[in-house]
Design a protein around this motif. Sequence first.
Motif, mmCIF file in Angstrom:
data_model
loop_
_atom_site.group_PDB
_atom_site.id
_atom_site.type_symbol
_atom_site.label_atom_id
_atom_site.label_comp_id
_atom_site.label_asym_id
_atom_site.label_seq_id
_atom_site.Cartn_x
_atom_site.Cartn_y
_atom_site.Cartn_z
ATOM 1 N N LEU A 89 -14.584 -29.982 -66.601
ATOM 2 C CA LEU A 89 -15.248 -30.239 -67.884
ATOM 3 C C LEU A 89 -15.067 -31.683 -68.313
ATOM 4 O O LEU A 89 -15.994 -32.315 -68.846
ATOM 5 N N TYR A 90 -13.873 -32.236 -68.067
ATOM 6 C CA TYR A 90 -13.607 -33.627 -68.431
ATOM 7 C C TYR A 90 -14.498 -34.574 -67.628
ATOM 8 O O TYR A 90 -15.093 -35.510 -68.181
ATOM 9 N N ASP A 91 -14.618 -34.332 -66.309
ATOM 10 C CA ASP A 91 -15.446 -35.203 -65.480
ATOM 11 C C ASP A 91 -16.928 -35.055 -65.797
ATOM 12 O O ASP A 91 -17.678 -36.032 -65.750
ATOM 13 N N LEU A 92 -17.363 -33.840 -66.117
ATOM 14 C CA LEU A 92 -18.755 -33.649 -66.516
ATOM 15 C C LEU A 92 -19.048 -34.406 -67.807
ATOM 16 O O LEU A 92 -20.105 -35.023 -67.957
ATOM 17 N N TYR A 93 -18.106 -34.368 -68.734
ATOM 18 C CA TYR A 93 -18.268 -35.079 -70.001
ATOM 19 C C TYR A 93 -18.339 -36.589 -69.772
ATOM 20 O O TYR A 93 -19.171 -37.284 -70.368
ATOM 21 N N LYS A 94 -17.493 -37.089 -68.870
ATOM 22 C CA LYS A 94 -17.439 -38.529 -68.620
ATOM 23 C C LYS A 94 -18.634 -39.029 -67.809
ATOM 24 O O LYS A 94 -18.987 -40.216 -67.873
ATOM 25 N N ASN A 95 -19.263 -38.123 -67.023
ATOM 26 C CA ASN A 95 -20.302 -38.575 -66.095
ATOM 27 C C ASN A 95 -21.635 -37.844 -66.275
ATOM 28 O O ASN A 95 -22.448 -37.824 -65.356
ATOM 29 N N TYR A 96 -21.854 -37.260 -67.436
ATOM 30 C CA TYR A 96 -23.077 -36.479 -67.642
ATOM 31 C C TYR A 96 -24.338 -37.327 -67.484
ATOM 32 O O TYR A 96 -25.420 -36.815 -67.170
ATOM 33 N N SER A 97 -24.225 -38.636 -67.665
ATOM 34 C CA SER A 97 -25.399 -39.521 -67.611
ATOM 35 C C SER A 97 -26.025 -39.581 -66.219
ATOM 36 O O SER A 97 -27.207 -39.928 -66.082
ATOM 37 N N VAL A 98 -25.245 -39.263 -65.158
ATOM 38 C CA VAL A 98 -25.789 -39.352 -63.797
ATOM 39 C C VAL A 98 -26.421 -38.034 -63.357
ATOM 40 O O VAL A 98 -26.968 -37.944 -62.250
ATOM 41 N N LEU A 99 -26.360 -37.013 -64.200
ATOM 42 C CA LEU A 99 -26.912 -35.715 -63.832
ATOM 43 C C LEU A 99 -28.422 -35.675 -64.031
ATOM 44 O O LEU A 99 -28.940 -36.094 -65.056
ATOM 45 N N ASN A 100 -29.096 -35.193 -63.022
ATOM 46 C CA ASN A 100 -30.539 -34.937 -63.093
ATOM 47 C C ASN A 100 -30.824 -33.746 -62.183
ATOM 48 O O ASN A 100 -29.888 -33.117 -61.661
ATOM 49 N N PHE A 101 -32.066 -33.421 -61.969
ATOM 50 C CA PHE A 101 -32.401 -32.232 -61.175
ATOM 51 C C PHE A 101 -31.821 -32.319 -59.763
ATOM 52 O O PHE A 101 -31.173 -31.377 -59.282
ATOM 53 N N ASP A 102 -32.017 -33.449 -59.095
ATOM 54 C CA ASP A 102 -31.549 -33.596 -57.715
ATOM 55 C C ASP A 102 -30.030 -33.520 -57.612
ATOM 56 O O ASP A 102 -29.482 -32.860 -56.718
ATOM 57 N N THR A 103 -29.340 -34.227 -58.499
ATOM 58 C CA THR A 103 -27.875 -34.214 -58.438
ATOM 59 C C THR A 103 -27.325 -32.834 -58.779
ATOM 60 O O THR A 103 -26.313 -32.412 -58.212
ATOM 61 N N CYS A 104 -27.983 -32.128 -59.674
ATOM 62 C CA CYS A 104 -27.542 -30.766 -60.015
ATOM 63 C C CYS A 104 -27.726 -29.822 -58.832
ATOM 64 O O CYS A 104 -26.893 -28.937 -58.599
ATOM 65 N N VAL A 105 -28.800 -30.009 -58.072
ATOM 66 C CA VAL A 105 -29.032 -29.193 -56.873
ATOM 67 C C VAL A 105 -27.944 -29.464 -55.838
ATOM 68 O O VAL A 105 -27.399 -28.541 -55.227
ATOM 69 N N ILE A 106 -27.620 -30.736 -55.643
ATOM 70 C CA ILE A 106 -26.575 -31.120 -54.688
ATOM 71 C C ILE A 106 -25.244 -30.471 -55.062
ATOM 72 O O ILE A 106 -24.551 -29.884 -54.229
ATOM 73 N N ILE A 107 -24.888 -30.580 -56.332
ATOM 74 C CA ILE A 107 -23.630 -30.010 -56.802
ATOM 75 C C ILE A 107 -23.619 -28.492 -56.641
ATOM 76 O O ILE A 107 -22.620 -27.896 -56.240
ATOM 77 N N THR A 108 -24.751 -27.853 -56.930
ATOM 78 C CA THR A 108 -24.842 -26.389 -56.823
ATOM 79 C C THR A 108 -24.666 -25.921 -55.382
ATOM 80 O O THR A 108 -23.960 -24.926 -55.114
#
Length: 269
Positions: A202-221
């Motif tokens: 949760l801490y890292d998501l909060y600190k780096n939410y700006s780099v999240l988009n559809f493609d990066t979310c797919v990669i993470i999933t």
Amino acid sequence: MLDIILIFKTIFLGIVEGLTEFLPISSTGHLIVCADIIKFNTEITTLFEIVIQLGAILAVVWLYRTKILNLITTAFKDKKSFDFIINLFIAFVPASVVGFFFHGIIKHYLFNPITVSFALILGGYAIIYIENKKLQVKTQEAYDITKKSALIVGLAQILSLIPGVSRAGATIMGGVCSGLSRKAAAEFSFFLAIPIMFAATLYDLYKNYSVLNFDTCVIITIGFISAFISAVIVIKWFIKYISVNNFKLFGWYRILFGALLLGFYYFKG
């Protein structure tokens, strides 16, 4: 459209995470090295390596769902359940506090293959040394852990903030040193991983939410699912293994792997 090579790299790293998260051999260390070798260098590399650990942690939640549900539902009715939750909190606090204040420094200066290599080797020697001492077992079940043992495990977990040390390795061996059986130490380490990794994710998501988009979310999933499946398999095997074996094999593996890494990066230049 996502690159097929990137998808395979993502699946591979997810499997690496699941295979190593609960073994005393450092999942973070393996991820750093493997990501470097396969050149998984994207804007979300660090975030990816943290978040997919949550996939492995959810494997614990799934496998121990009955015990976890029992803990939640009986926390204020059963003293043993309440005490266990308090002991998890005691063990959770030290590394959380240190990690919160030194998170940036650790990531900037210590997240590299050389640090990982030395941490793997030294940690391997530590495991073998502890096993050779043949410490007395005072607590057979994780539920029966004392507050003193929980604190020792929590202090040991601070060492795991150094990549290559291994959160599982530090907490399990801390538990063994405090008198827990290998099985009790491993299971307490599993339960302790749930709050610490949820907090880190949760801490890292909060600190780096700006780099999240559809493609990066797919990669993470994709990495998340790979980590979950491989972790389920490893946890079942690990509990059976340590019921009749000690941790020396993992100590020798760490030393060998760490030495090979040092040699690889030395000749790599």
